[in-house]
Design a protein around this motif. Structure first.
Motif, PDB file in Angstrom:
ATOM      1  N   ILE A 139       0.871  -1.168   0.000  1.00 38.37           N
ATOM      2  CA  ILE A 139       0.000   0.000   0.000  1.00 38.37           C
ATOM      3  C   ILE A 139       0.908   1.217   0.000  1.00 38.37           C
ATOM      4  CG2 ILE A 139      -1.688   1.359   1.310  1.00 38.37           C
ATOM      5  CD1 ILE A 139      -2.776  -1.287   2.398  1.00 38.37           C
ATOM      6  N   ILE A 140       0.663   2.123  -0.920  1.00 43.47           N
ATOM      7  CA  ILE A 140       1.438   3.357  -0.992  1.00 43.47           C
ATOM      8  C   ILE A 140       0.481   4.530  -0.817  1.00 43.47           C
ATOM      9  CG2 ILE A 140       1.360   3.359  -3.509  1.00 43.47           C
ATOM     10  CD1 ILE A 140       4.125   4.746  -3.435  1.00 43.47           C
ATOM     11  N   THR A 141       0.850   5.430   0.074  1.00 39.83           N
ATOM     12  CA  THR A 141       0.016   6.590   0.364  1.00 39.83           C
ATOM     13  C   THR A 141       0.795   7.856   0.060  1.00 39.83           C
ATOM     14  OG1 THR A 141      -1.085   5.364   2.128  1.00 39.83           O
ATOM     15  CG2 THR A 141      -1.339   7.764   2.148  1.00 39.83           C
ATOM     16  N   PHE A 142       0.240   8.677  -0.810  1.00 37.46           N
ATOM     17  CA  PHE A 142       0.779  10.001  -1.106  1.00 37.46           C
ATOM     18  C   PHE A 142      -0.090  11.012  -0.368  1.00 37.46           C
ATOM     19  CE2 PHE A 142       1.975   7.473  -4.766  1.00 37.46           C
ATOM     20  CZ  PHE A 142       3.238   7.930  -5.111  1.00 37.46           C
ATOM     21  N   ARG A 143       0.506  11.825   0.488  1.00 38.14           N
ATOM     22  CA  ARG A 143      -0.225  12.900   1.159  1.00 38.14           C
ATOM     23  C   ARG A 143       0.447  14.194   0.763  1.00 38.14           C
ATOM     24  NH1 ARG A 143      -0.601  12.577   6.850  1.00 38.14           N
ATOM     25  NH2 ARG A 143       1.620  12.274   6.732  1.00 38.14           N
ATOM     26  N   SER A 144      -0.335  15.093   0.157  1.00 40.74           N
ATOM     27  CA  SER A 144       0.274  16.277  -0.429  1.00 40.74           C
ATOM     28  C   SER A 144      -0.626  17.494  -0.313  1.00 40.74           C
ATOM     29  CB  SER A 144       0.576  16.000  -1.910  1.00 40.74           C
ATOM     30  OG  SER A 144       1.198  17.106  -2.507  1.00 40.74           O
ATOM     31  N   MET A 145       0.004  18.644  -0.331  1.00 36.11           N
ATOM     32  CA  MET A 145      -0.735  19.898  -0.398  1.00 36.11           C
ATOM     33  C   MET A 145      -1.094  20.211  -1.850  1.00 36.11           C
ATOM     34  SD  MET A 145       1.566  21.795   2.516  1.00 36.11           S
ATOM     35  CE  MET A 145       1.132  23.444   2.058  1.00 36.11           C
ATOM     36  N   LEU A 146      -0.604  19.400  -2.771  1.00 34.94           N
ATOM     37  CA  LEU A 146      -0.842  19.578  -4.193  1.00 34.94           C
ATOM     38  C   LEU A 146      -1.744  18.456  -4.704  1.00 34.94           C
ATOM     39  CD1 LEU A 146       2.902  20.222  -5.036  1.00 34.94           C
ATOM     40  CD2 LEU A 146       1.145  21.958  -4.638  1.00 34.94           C
ATOM     41  N   ASN A 147      -2.673  18.797  -5.569  1.00 37.60           N
ATOM     42  CA  ASN A 147      -3.580  17.809  -6.145  1.00 37.60           C
ATOM     43  C   ASN A 147      -2.941  17.232  -7.399  1.00 37.60           C
ATOM     44  OD1 ASN A 147      -5.733  16.252  -6.884  1.00 37.60           O
ATOM     45  ND2 ASN A 147      -7.073  17.943  -7.401  1.00 37.60           N
ATOM     46  N   ARG A 148      -2.147  16.199  -7.220  1.00 37.07           N
ATOM     47  CA  ARG A 148      -1.406  15.608  -8.330  1.00 37.07           C
ATOM     48  C   ARG A 148      -1.897  14.204  -8.623  1.00 37.07           C
ATOM     49  NH1 ARG A 148       4.584  17.712  -7.171  1.00 37.07           N
ATOM     50  NH2 ARG A 148       4.263  19.776  -8.063  1.00 37.07           N
ATOM     51  N   LYS A 149      -1.593  13.770  -9.846  1.00 34.77           N
ATOM     52  CA  LYS A 149      -1.884  12.400 -10.258  1.00 34.77           C
ATOM     53  C   LYS A 149      -0.600  11.597 -10.132  1.00 34.77           C
ATOM     54  CE  LYS A 149      -5.446  13.731 -13.504  1.00 34.77           C
ATOM     55  NZ  LYS A 149      -5.879  13.746 -14.891  1.00 34.77           N
ATOM     56  N   TYR A 150      -0.681  10.444  -9.502  1.00 29.10           N
ATOM     57  CA  TYR A 150       0.479   9.585  -9.289  1.00 29.10           C
ATOM     58  C   TYR A 150       0.381   8.283 -10.072  1.00 29.10           C
ATOM     59  CZ  TYR A 150       1.196  12.884  -5.496  1.00 29.10           C
ATOM     60  OH  TYR A 150       1.371  14.032  -4.780  1.00 29.10           O
ATOM     61  N   ASN A 151      -0.631   8.146 -10.910  1.00 29.77           N
ATOM     62  CA  ASN A 151      -0.837   6.896 -11.633  1.00 29.77           C
ATOM     63  C   ASN A 151       0.382   6.473 -12.444  1.00 29.77           C
ATOM     64  OD1 ASN A 151      -3.378   6.990 -10.551  1.00 29.77           O
ATOM     65  ND2 ASN A 151      -4.454   7.089 -12.490  1.00 29.77           N
ATOM     66  N   THR A 152       1.094   7.428 -13.058  1.00 31.25           N
ATOM     67  CA  THR A 152       2.232   7.050 -13.885  1.00 31.25           C
ATOM     68  C   THR A 152       3.332   6.386 -13.051  1.00 31.25           C
ATOM     69  OG1 THR A 152       3.130   9.291 -13.684  1.00 31.25           O
ATOM     70  CG2 THR A 152       1.866   8.803 -15.669  1.00 31.25           C
ATOM     71  N   PHE A 153       3.498   6.814 -11.809  1.00 34.42           N
ATOM     72  CA  PHE A 153       4.505   6.186 -10.955  1.00 34.42           C
ATOM     73  C   PHE A 153       4.092   4.763 -10.593  1.00 34.42           C
ATOM     74  CE2 PHE A 153       4.995  10.746 -10.221  1.00 34.42           C
ATOM     75  CZ  PHE A 153       6.305  10.899 -10.631  1.00 34.42           C
ATOM     76  N   ILE A 154       2.811   4.573 -10.349  1.00 34.61           N
ATOM     77  CA  ILE A 154       2.322   3.228 -10.015  1.00 34.61           C
ATOM     78  C   ILE A 154       2.445   2.325 -11.251  1.00 34.61           C
ATOM     79  CG2 ILE A 154       0.318   1.876  -9.279  1.00 34.61           C
ATOM     80  CD1 ILE A 154       1.649   3.665  -7.090  1.00 34.61           C
ATOM     81  N   GLN A 155       2.107   2.848 -12.425  1.00 32.00           N
ATOM     82  CA  GLN A 155       2.190   2.047 -13.643  1.00 32.00           C
ATOM     83  C   GLN A 155       3.624   1.643 -13.969  1.00 32.00           C
ATOM     84  OE1 GLN A 155       0.233   4.727 -16.342  1.00 32.00           O
ATOM     85  NE2 GLN A 155      -1.816   4.058 -15.735  1.00 32.00           N
ATOM     86  N   LYS A 156       4.589   2.468 -13.604  1.00 38.56           N
ATOM     87  CA  LYS A 156       5.998   2.160 -13.879  1.00 38.56           C
ATOM     88  C   LYS A 156       6.611   1.246 -12.828  1.00 38.56           C
ATOM     89  CE  LYS A 156       6.998   6.349 -16.453  1.00 38.56           C
ATOM     90  NZ  LYS A 156       7.811   7.565 -16.516  1.00 38.56           N
ATOM     91  N   THR A 157       5.909   1.058 -11.724  1.00 34.76           N
ATOM     92  CA  THR A 157       6.423   0.211 -10.657  1.00 34.76           C
ATOM     93  C   THR A 157       6.260  -1.249 -11.028  1.00 34.76           C
ATOM     94  OG1 THR A 157       5.931   1.844  -8.952  1.00 34.76           O
ATOM     95  CG2 THR A 157       6.127  -0.442  -8.240  1.00 34.76           C
ATOM     96  N   ILE A 158       7.344  -1.964 -10.932  1.00 31.16           N
ATOM     97  CA  ILE A 158       7.314  -3.407 -11.161  1.00 31.16           C
ATOM     98  C   ILE A 158       7.691  -4.049  -9.843  1.00 31.16           C
ATOM     99  CG2 ILE A 158       8.350  -5.345 -12.395  1.00 31.16           C
ATOM    100  CD1 ILE A 158       8.952  -3.350 -14.668  1.00 31.16           C
ATOM    101  N   VAL A 159       6.811  -4.838  -9.297  1.00 33.42           N
ATOM    102  CA  VAL A 159       7.066  -5.512  -8.031  1.00 33.42           C
ATOM    103  C   VAL A 159       7.894  -6.757  -8.342  1.00 33.42           C
ATOM    104  CG1 VAL A 159       6.047  -6.558  -5.998  1.00 33.42           C
ATOM    105  CG2 VAL A 159       4.900  -4.637  -7.112  1.00 33.42           C
ATOM    106  N   LYS A 160       9.092  -6.828  -7.765  1.00 28.61           N
ATOM    107  CA  LYS A 160       9.999  -7.968  -8.028  1.00 28.61           C
ATOM    108  C   LYS A 160      10.053  -8.883  -6.849  1.00 28.61           C
ATOM    109  CE  LYS A 160      12.731  -5.402 -11.289  1.00 28.61           C
ATOM    110  NZ  LYS A 160      13.994  -4.995 -11.743  1.00 28.61           N
TER     111      LYS A 160
END
Length: 160
Positions: A139-160
């Protein structure tokens, strides 16, 4: 794990030291409680933060747990309830902006995004991803003062 290069990793002890610097006492207590839950639960936890303190990221490794679209509905309801409860304690409001599921037999991903508003603190956003892939879950949680999209980081993550 593929994360924005603006994030600096902190050890558990280093991150614990940062918590004392949170000015708002309710926000500090809420974060200490969240930190202790992550710290003392099974499996590893990793903490990251931008140098300008606008974004915090926590990654909690878990036992492998593949999940379905139906399971993600329960996760969404539980996260929404938890956000509402935390918001009521800190005199703020929590609004779900969106949630969704994407998956196949090998990889499942769930995402939920919340907006947290308070009369005394700046608006913040919490984006939570649950991912199961290649017999690993986190589980990854991003908490930010900015309303950003993090989907690209999740899509690039490969769980090894």
């Amino acid at each position: 794990m593929y994360l924005p290069n603006t994030l600096q990793q902190y050890t558990v002890d280093q991150y614990a030291g940062l918590l004392g610097a949170i000015e708002d006492s309710v926000a500090r207590q809420t974060e200490i409680m969240r930190f202790n839950i992550l710290k003392y639960s099974k499996k590893n936890v990793y903490f990251f933060r931008t140098l300008n303190h606008t974004t915090d990221v926590s990654i909690k490794m878990m036992d492998y747990y593949p999940f379905s679209k139906e399971d993600s509905r329960y996760m969404s309801a539980l996260l929404s309830q938890s956000c509402q409860e935390s918001a009521s304690v800190s005199n703020s409001t929590c609004t779900k902006l969106k949630s969704g599921y994407s998956g196949n037999k090998q990889t499942q991903a769930f995402m939920a995004k919340y907006k947290i508003e308070s009369g005394t603190e700046p608006t913040s956003y919490a984006t939570i991803y649950a991912v199961s892939s290649n017999y690993k879950s986190f589980i990854i949680t991003f908490r930010s003062m900015l309303n950003r999209k993090y989907n690209t980081f999740i899509q690039k993550t490969i769980v090894k």
